[in-house]
Enzyme design. Sequence first.
Site, PDB file in Angstrom:
ATOM      1  N   LYS A   1      47.812   6.356  72.231  1.00 11.59           N
ATOM      2  CA  LYS A   1      46.749   5.637  72.911  1.00 11.59           C
ATOM      3  C   LYS A   1      45.361   6.112  72.481  1.00 11.59           C
ATOM      4  O   LYS A   1      45.133   7.309  72.252  1.00 11.59           O
ATOM      5  CB  LYS A   1      46.889   5.808  74.423  1.00 11.59           C
ATOM      6  CG  LYS A   1      48.192   5.247  74.985  1.00 11.59           C
ATOM      7  CD  LYS A   1      48.267   3.741  74.829  1.00 11.59           C
ATOM      8  CE  LYS A   1      49.512   3.187  75.507  1.00 11.59           C
ATOM      9  NZ  LYS A   1      49.556   1.712  75.465  1.00 11.59           N
TER      10      LYS A   1
ATOM     11  N   HIS B   1      56.802  -6.163  72.581  1.00 10.49           N
ATOM     12  CA  HIS B   1      56.388  -5.100  73.492  1.00 10.49           C
ATOM     13  C   HIS B   1      57.506  -4.919  74.506  1.00 10.49           C
ATOM     14  O   HIS B   1      57.983  -5.891  75.100  1.00 10.49           O
ATOM     15  CB  HIS B   1      55.090  -5.519  74.188  1.00 10.49           C
ATOM     16  CG  HIS B   1      54.521  -4.502  75.110  1.00 10.49           C
ATOM     17  ND1 HIS B   1      54.876  -4.430  76.448  1.00 10.49           N
ATOM     18  CD2 HIS B   1      53.621  -3.515  74.919  1.00 10.49           C
ATOM     19  CE1 HIS B   1      54.208  -3.452  77.024  1.00 10.49           C
ATOM     20  NE2 HIS B   1      53.439  -2.876  76.121  1.00 10.49           N
TER      21      HIS B   1
END
Length: 373
Positions: free
Chosen positions: A158, A290
């Site tokens: 991230k 995803h």
Amino acid sequence: MQIEKIETFPLVHKLSAPYGDANGYKKYRSCYLVRIITKSGIDGWGECVDWLPTLQVGFNERIIPYLIGKPASDRLQLVATIKKWHQRAAAAVSMALSEIAAKHANLSVCDLWGGKWRDSIPVYASFQSYTDSKDWINHSLQLIEQTAAKGFSSIKVKIGGRRFQEDVSHITLLQKMTEERLRLILDANQSYDMAAARMWERYFSNWQNLLWLEEPMPINNLSEYKLLRASLSVSIAGGENMKSAKQFLPLLCQNAFDIIQPDILHGNGIEDFRDTLQLARHFGIRVSPHSYDGALSRLYALFAQASLSDWSKMEEEKIEPVEWDVMENPFSELIPLKPSNGHVLIPDGIGIGVEVNTDIIKTYLWDGSPYWE
């Protein structure tokens, strides 16, 4: 094939320590399973995510009464009705009814869909990089090192939740630690504007191991994405929160993304999810599902990729990877599949080909207390 019984299993686990991304910290992980059983004894499992009290009331008061007595073979009509009430609940019902259809036909899910092109699918290790510790960077690097030792060759980390230079320090140290041997995905969770996203290019141009940059900006501004895609030396990916193949159409028509990322749990059910994958192929665009929130939905994403035609003629690059959550999350163990050397073998048995781990269900069944406090 008449639906006789539906069981629901709301599951929750409080994390030992919060972790998260640019959207904030997670303090718990939750999961909602349903099991649909027909009069003939054939059953199927489904999964969805949302606030557990909402799901529990919705299933008990509306969805279950509607489904009882209906033909399980009418799954498209049943799912179409339920998605008008609660879209994420429709995803669970579509999984369960798909498994029932496969079992009734004595087929695997992939065979029900016409057969698979490949027996294994590549996966990448998906991290939630941030913690509330001042030493979050070292903590992140340790987790990555431990996970890479298990055979993963691709990872997602991230960015966008800290100052730009702090994120740069994190990724630079990661690249140094791994000697750029791991294929790397950076996910900003729509944190940047155009100027901030383009600042990464000075680093991207010197790194050879990047797979893609994920959702750097708000996804509703496609004109900005087209400009960004033209100015970066790395692929752009996104779309995890889009709800249907129809919503993906503008992204594809405007050439705003290199890779789209539909999520079964965020859409209209399995069939619409598969329509999205096929739509991407018609446009010549890569698609990497995803699948962060659930083990059963991840399994269906693997089935869908296994049944999808190649995107490339390049050896070992013919199918895109699927996300694999490696953070603290006991619900990853609901389906007994383990990656080996960055790939997962597709089960060949009837239905989904594996048994759901009911011990996990018994251990983490929600007792109705406020888990969000």
